[in-house]
Scaffold this active site. Structure first.
Site, PDB file in Angstrom:
ATOM      1  N   SER A   7       4.221  50.558  56.038  1.00 35.47           N
ATOM      2  CA  SER A   7       2.612  50.808  56.114  1.00 35.47           C
ATOM      3  C   SER A   7       1.811  50.158  54.859  1.00 35.47           C
ATOM      4  O   SER A   7       2.124  50.644  53.784  1.00 35.47           O
ATOM      5  CB  SER A   7       2.629  52.405  55.947  1.00 35.47           C
ATOM      6  OG  SER A   7       1.315  52.912  55.826  1.00 35.47           O
TER       7      SER A   7
ATOM      8  N   HIS B 209       2.258  48.381  59.793  1.00 37.19           N
ATOM      9  CA  HIS B 209       1.443  49.734  60.191  1.00 37.19           C
ATOM     10  C   HIS B 209       0.237  49.680  59.526  1.00 37.19           C
ATOM     11  O   HIS B 209       0.064  49.661  58.141  1.00 37.19           O
ATOM     12  CB  HIS B 209       2.600  50.996  59.757  1.00 37.19           C
ATOM     13  CG  HIS B 209       1.946  52.187  60.232  1.00 37.19           C
ATOM     14  ND1 HIS B 209       1.907  52.578  61.611  1.00 37.19           N
ATOM     15  CD2 HIS B 209       1.255  53.228  59.605  1.00 37.19           C
ATOM     16  CE1 HIS B 209       1.636  53.892  61.784  1.00 37.19           C
ATOM     17  NE2 HIS B 209       1.234  54.269  60.583  1.00 37.19           N
TER      18      HIS B 209
ATOM     19  N   ASP C  55      -2.947  52.046  58.753  1.00 36.08           N
ATOM     20  CA  ASP C  55      -3.513  53.202  58.728  1.00 36.08           C
ATOM     21  C   ASP C  55      -5.224  53.277  58.598  1.00 36.08           C
ATOM     22  O   ASP C  55      -5.817  52.993  57.641  1.00 36.08           O
ATOM     23  CB  ASP C  55      -2.864  54.108  57.697  1.00 36.08           C
ATOM     24  CG  ASP C  55      -1.679  54.529  57.946  1.00 36.08           C
ATOM     25  OD1 ASP C  55      -1.336  55.150  59.022  1.00 36.08           O
ATOM     26  OD2 ASP C  55      -0.697  54.154  57.053  1.00 36.08           O
TER      27      ASP C  55
ATOM     28  N   MET D 147      -8.541  55.525  58.646  1.00 36.14           N
ATOM     29  CA  MET D 147      -8.900  56.783  58.535  1.00 36.14           C
ATOM     30  C   MET D 147     -10.450  56.886  58.220  1.00 36.14           C
ATOM     31  O   MET D 147     -10.879  56.116  57.745  1.00 36.14           O
ATOM     32  CB  MET D 147      -8.301  57.497  57.132  1.00 36.14           C
ATOM     33  CG  MET D 147      -6.642  57.568  57.166  1.00 36.14           C
ATOM     34  SD  MET D 147      -6.015  58.353  55.785  1.00 36.14           S
ATOM     35  CE  MET D 147      -4.221  57.681  56.029  1.00 36.14           C
TER      36      MET D 147
ATOM     37  N   HIS E 202      -2.656  52.719  63.602  1.00 38.21           N
ATOM     38  CA  HIS E 202      -2.621  54.237  63.868  1.00 38.21           C
ATOM     39  C   HIS E 202      -3.999  54.739  63.277  1.00 38.21           C
ATOM     40  O   HIS E 202      -4.437  54.623  62.145  1.00 38.21           O
ATOM     41  CB  HIS E 202      -1.485  54.776  62.782  1.00 38.21           C
ATOM     42  CG  HIS E 202      -1.427  56.047  62.653  1.00 38.21           C
ATOM     43  ND1 HIS E 202      -0.671  56.766  61.578  1.00 38.21           N
ATOM     44  CD2 HIS E 202      -1.827  57.191  63.509  1.00 38.21           C
ATOM     45  CE1 HIS E 202      -0.993  57.908  61.837  1.00 38.21           C
ATOM     46  NE2 HIS E 202      -1.491  58.134  62.909  1.00 38.21           N
TER      47      HIS E 202
ATOM     48  N   MET F   7      -6.584  57.277  62.814  1.00 35.94           N
ATOM     49  CA  MET F   7      -6.754  58.756  62.429  1.00 35.94           C
ATOM     50  C   MET F   7      -8.266  59.012  62.351  1.00 35.94           C
ATOM     51  O   MET F   7      -8.874  59.325  61.210  1.00 35.94           O
ATOM     52  CB  MET F   7      -6.031  59.468  61.067  1.00 35.94           C
ATOM     53  CG  MET F   7      -4.589  59.446  61.264  1.00 35.94           C
ATOM     54  SD  MET F   7      -3.810  58.937  59.610  1.00 35.94           S
ATOM     55  CE  MET F   7      -3.579  57.142  59.731  1.00 35.94           C
TER      56      MET F   7
ATOM     57  N   MET G 265       4.376  62.796  63.710  1.00 34.89           N
ATOM     58  CA  MET G 265       4.081  62.648  62.250  1.00 34.89           C
ATOM     59  C   MET G 265       5.011  63.747  61.389  1.00 34.89           C
ATOM     60  O   MET G 265       5.199  64.779  61.856  1.00 34.89           O
ATOM     61  CB  MET G 265       2.544  63.361  61.926  1.00 34.89           C
ATOM     62  CG  MET G 265       1.492  62.297  62.532  1.00 34.89           C
ATOM     63  SD  MET G 265       1.409  60.670  62.097  1.00 34.89           S
ATOM     64  CE  MET G 265       1.370  61.025  59.866  1.00 34.89           C
TER      65      MET G 265
ATOM     66  N   ASP H 102       6.488  59.125  61.308  1.00 33.95           N
ATOM     67  CA  ASP H 102       5.569  58.392  60.281  1.00 33.95           C
ATOM     68  C   ASP H 102       5.306  59.585  58.987  1.00 33.95           C
ATOM     69  O   ASP H 102       4.892  60.684  59.487  1.00 33.95           O
ATOM     70  CB  ASP H 102       4.229  58.011  60.823  1.00 33.95           C
ATOM     71  CG  ASP H 102       3.337  57.355  59.809  1.00 33.95           C
ATOM     72  OD1 ASP H 102       3.515  57.335  58.662  1.00 33.95           O
ATOM     73  OD2 ASP H 102       2.089  57.058  60.314  1.00 33.95           O
TER      74      ASP H 102
ATOM     75  N   GLY I 259       6.934  60.017  54.717  1.00 36.51           N
ATOM     76  CA  GLY I 259       8.057  60.549  54.009  1.00 36.51           C
ATOM     77  C   GLY I 259       9.358  59.790  54.246  1.00 36.51           C
ATOM     78  O   GLY I 259      10.478  60.396  54.103  1.00 36.51           O
TER      79      GLY I 259
HETATM   80  C1  DX5 Z   1      -0.182  58.850  56.587  1.00 37.71           C
HETATM   81  C2  DX5 Z   1      -0.075  57.607  57.028  1.00 37.71           C
HETATM   82  C3  DX5 Z   1       1.259  57.214  56.927  1.00 37.71           C
HETATM   83  C4  DX5 Z   1       1.365  56.682  55.264  1.00 37.71           C
HETATM   84  C5  DX5 Z   1       3.055  56.988  55.226  1.00 37.71           C
HETATM   85  O1  DX5 Z   1      -1.377  59.918  57.009  1.00 37.71           O
HETATM   86  O2  DX5 Z   1      -0.301  57.915  58.528  1.00 37.71           O
HETATM   87  O3  DX5 Z   1       1.318  55.859  57.579  1.00 37.71           O
HETATM   88  O4  DX5 Z   1       1.194  55.118  55.091  1.00 37.71           O
HETATM   89  O5  DX5 Z   1       2.996  56.845  53.838  1.00 37.71           O
HETATM   90  P1  DX5 Z   1       4.745  57.361  53.494  1.00 37.71           P
HETATM   91  O6  DX5 Z   1       5.910  56.458  53.890  1.00 37.71           O
HETATM   92  O7  DX5 Z   1       4.514  56.996  51.800  1.00 37.71           O
HETATM   93  O8  DX5 Z   1       4.914  58.765  53.562  1.00 37.71           O
HETATM   94 ZN    ZN Z   2       0.381  56.129  59.959  1.00 35.93          ZN
END
Ligand code: DX5
Ligand code: ZN
Length: 225
Positions: free
Chosen positions: A9, A34, A36, A38, A67, A69, A138, A172, A174
């Site tokens: 990501s 990936h 993100d 937002m 992705h 959001m 998630m 996705d 942690g």
């Molecule tokens: C969180 C994102 C993830 C994030 C994951 O809202 O959707 O894709 O980048 O980051 P890690 O792998 O550090 O949890």
């Molecule tokens: Zn993500």
């Protein structure tokens, strides 16, 4: 079922050096990247949008797994495909009209995925499974990288696979060396990892470690049915 894919990501990359970070992940063995998106409304954080996805597309050699959001996926879905997303994941709870978002992505030529938050039941995606290439479960509340993995979401992956769904199951949040085996055992096959990949000096070693752990857990996993 789908093959194992390790998907760094870029949220955890250095945004001032995105092209180099993309190359670092690809040279390290990333299967996809990936991205993100937002909007500061659907989630309490604001990241990047269409122009940056288009710029990443020019540099990237592997597919972009975008992705979104955002609160208005129907309005933007096709535009993210046009900007260069190979697959687009929107959130079930972001729209009352998932079928129309799916149609928009498909018509634009993209692979469709739906995401469910830790608090969202799988029932929100079940009616659409036959039109989805992937479901994203998630394992953190979306909005930020570097959060703690929530193992309580794993039964959702098991239940999704038990429906007979043959598409990809992505997880996705942690994901790292300490959590990827449990996610694999629960039937995930696409692993997003942000801080675990970009937070280390040697990305190739880290991606190799993640892949080896997932392959091992797949080998010992009981068949889904
Ligand atoms: C969180 C994102 C993830 C994030 C994951 O809202 O959707 O894709 O980048 O980051 P890690 O792998 O550090 O949890
Ligand atoms: Zn993500």
């Amino acid at each position: 079922m789908g093959s194992i894919r390790i998907v760094p990501s870029l949220l955890s990359a250095d945004f001032g050096r995105l092209a180099e970070e993309i190359r670092r992940a690809e040279d390290g063995g990333a299967d996809d990247l990936h991205v993100d998106v937002m909007d500061g409304h659907f989630v309490p954080n604001l990241t990047i949008g269409l122009p940056v996805v288009a710029a990443m597309k020019k540099v990237a050699r592997v597919p972009l797994d975008v992705h979104i959001m955002i609160s208005n996926p129907l309005e933007f879905a096709a535009r993210y495909i046009e900007a260069g997303a190979a697959s687009l994941t929107f959130h079930a709870k972001a729209t009352d009209e998932p079928g129309r978002v799916i149609d928009a992505i498909t018509a634009a030529g993209g692979k469709v995925a739906m995401a469910i938050n830790p608090a969202t039941p799988i029932e929100r995606v079940l009616p659409y499974l036959d039109r989805l290439a992937m479901v994203l479960v998630m394992s953190v509340v979306p909005g930020f990288g570097g959060q703690k993995f929530m193992p309580e979401v794993l039964p959702k992956l098991e239940r999704l696979r038990a429906t007979g769904f043959r598409g990809d199951l992505e997880i996705d949040g942690g994901i790292g060396p300490a959590t990827i085996a449990a996610a694999t055992a629960a039937n995930a096959n696409v692993f997003v990892a942000g801080s675990a990949v970009f937070g280390v000096a040697n990305v190739r070693t880290r991606i190799g470690e993640l892949r080896a752990a997932a392959e091992l857990a797949t080998a010992v996993r009981a068949p889904a049915r």
